[in-house]
Design an enzyme around this catalytic site. Structure first.
Site, short mmCIF file in Angstrom:
data_model
loop_
_atom_site.label_atom_id
_atom_site.label_comp_id
_atom_site.label_asym_id
_atom_site.label_seq_id
_atom_site.Cartn_x
_atom_site.Cartn_y
_atom_site.Cartn_z
N ASN A 67 1.55 -6.14 -10.45
CA ASN A 67 0.65 -5.80 -9.35
C ASN A 67 -0.67 -6.51 -9.57
O ASN A 67 -1.02 -6.84 -10.71
CB ASN A 67 0.42 -4.28 -9.31
N ASP A 90 -2.23 2.17 -11.17
CA ASP A 90 -3.21 1.16 -11.61
C ASP A 90 -3.58 1.30 -13.09
O ASP A 90 -4.71 0.97 -13.49
CB ASP A 90 -4.50 1.25 -10.76
N ILE A 134 2.34 4.42 -2.75
CA ILE A 134 2.48 5.04 -4.07
C ILE A 134 3.98 5.05 -4.37
O ILE A 134 4.77 5.50 -3.54
CB ILE A 134 1.98 6.51 -4.05
N LEU A 135 4.36 4.53 -5.54
CA LEU A 135 5.79 4.42 -5.86
C LEU A 135 6.23 5.59 -6.74
O LEU A 135 5.46 6.07 -7.58
CB LEU A 135 6.03 3.10 -6.60
N MET A 195 0.82 -1.21 0.00
CA MET A 195 0.00 0.00 0.00
C MET A 195 0.86 1.27 0.00
O MET A 195 0.81 2.08 0.93
CB MET A 195 -0.95 -0.01 1.22
N HIS A 197 -4.76 -5.87 -8.72
CA HIS A 197 -5.68 -4.81 -8.28
C HIS A 197 -7.09 -5.39 -8.25
O HIS A 197 -7.50 -6.07 -9.19
CB HIS A 197 -5.60 -3.63 -9.26
C1 GRF Z 1 -5.86 -7.49 -2.51
O1 GRF Z 1 -7.22 -7.22 -2.63
C2 GRF Z 1 -5.12 -6.95 -3.68
O2 GRF Z 1 -5.86 -6.97 -4.86
C3 GRF Z 1 -4.87 -5.51 -3.27
O3 GRF Z 1 -4.61 -5.57 -1.89
C4 GRF Z 1 -5.22 -6.74 -1.35
C5 GRF Z 1 -4.15 -7.51 -0.68
O4 GRF Z 1 -4.65 -8.61 0.02
N1 GRF Z 1 -3.81 -4.94 -4.05
P1 GRF Z 1 -3.64 -9.66 0.66
O5 GRF Z 1 -2.70 -8.88 1.57
O6 GRF Z 1 -2.91 -10.35 -0.45
O7 GRF Z 1 -4.51 -10.61 1.45
#
Ligand code: GRF
Length: 212
Positions: free
Chosen positions: A112, A150, A97-98, A95, A114
């Protein structure tokens, strides 16, 4: 397949790490010819670190709170990644922003996942937004990472129905089950040398453009 044939990769997480678990399981099952060299989290409390340790995978916390700027953080992160010898960077619920510089450094070798059918619903709260919009279906997308958030070239998507009475949580659970299916698949394609980011900016599978 021997250890040396396997693609060395790093997985970056911030939380639960259920996608990391799916990748670990696929490596152990032999369906993903990769070696997870290191799991990096920006948060020491991320449960995914426990999953990694349970699987005998080295972990490292690179806490964003230890750095004065985004640039400083991304420089430190890149150093840790490069020291691991990874040839693919897998973002799995990371989580952050890069910075553009970081993204360019790993262009074509950073994926990634999403939780939406991109290009719909970039950013956060995707499940609630899909329900609020009255959508009939939702899903998840694996994509190459490019500087725009994204918005990178799409590799693989999975769709799920939105049922009457769905909450963001119930929908997220249904989507997550698909994430756990398509992320190891996409990473396996990369590990097998079948998936690449073409010079034209389009993802290619077996040399052919991927049309989602
Ligand atoms: C997932 O919903 C993924 O799509 C999003 O963040 C969530 C990560 O879930 N980027 P987890 O940590 O893999 O359980």
């Amino acid at each position: 397949m021997t250890g040396s044939d396997k693609l060395p990769l790093v997985v970056l997480i911030s939380g639960s790490g259920s996608n990391l678990q799916a990748l670990i399981d696929a490596c152990q099952a032999g369906t993903l010819p990769a070696e997870i060299r290191l799991v990096i989290s920006n948060k020491a409390s991320a449960y995914g670190l426990v999953r990694a340790r349970d699987a005998g995978i080295p972990t490292q916390v690179v806490a964003h709170t230890d750095y004065a700027s985004r640039d400083d953080y991304d420089t430190a992160l890149a150093q840790v990644i490069d020291q691991s010898g990874a040839r693919l960077v897998v973002l799995a619920g990371f989580m952050r922003i890069l910075t553009d510089g970081f993204v360019r450094r790993y262009l074509g070798r950073m994926l990634n996942i999403h939780p939406s059918l991109l290009p719909k619903y970039r950013g956060l709260d995707t499940h609630a937004r899909a329900i609020a919009a009255g959508d009939k279906e939702h899903g998840c997308t694996v994509h190459f990472v490019t500087p725009e958030l994204d918005a990178g070239p799409i590799v693989l998507q999975a769709r799920v129905p939105i049922e009457p009475g769905d909450t963001p949580e119930s929908l997220a659970t249904r989507v997550l089950a698909q994430e756990h299916r398509i992320y190891p698949q996409a990473v396996a394609w990369f590990a097998e040398g079948r998936l690449a980011l073409g010079d034209n900016g389009v993802a290619q599978l077996d040399g052919l453009p991927i049309q989602p």
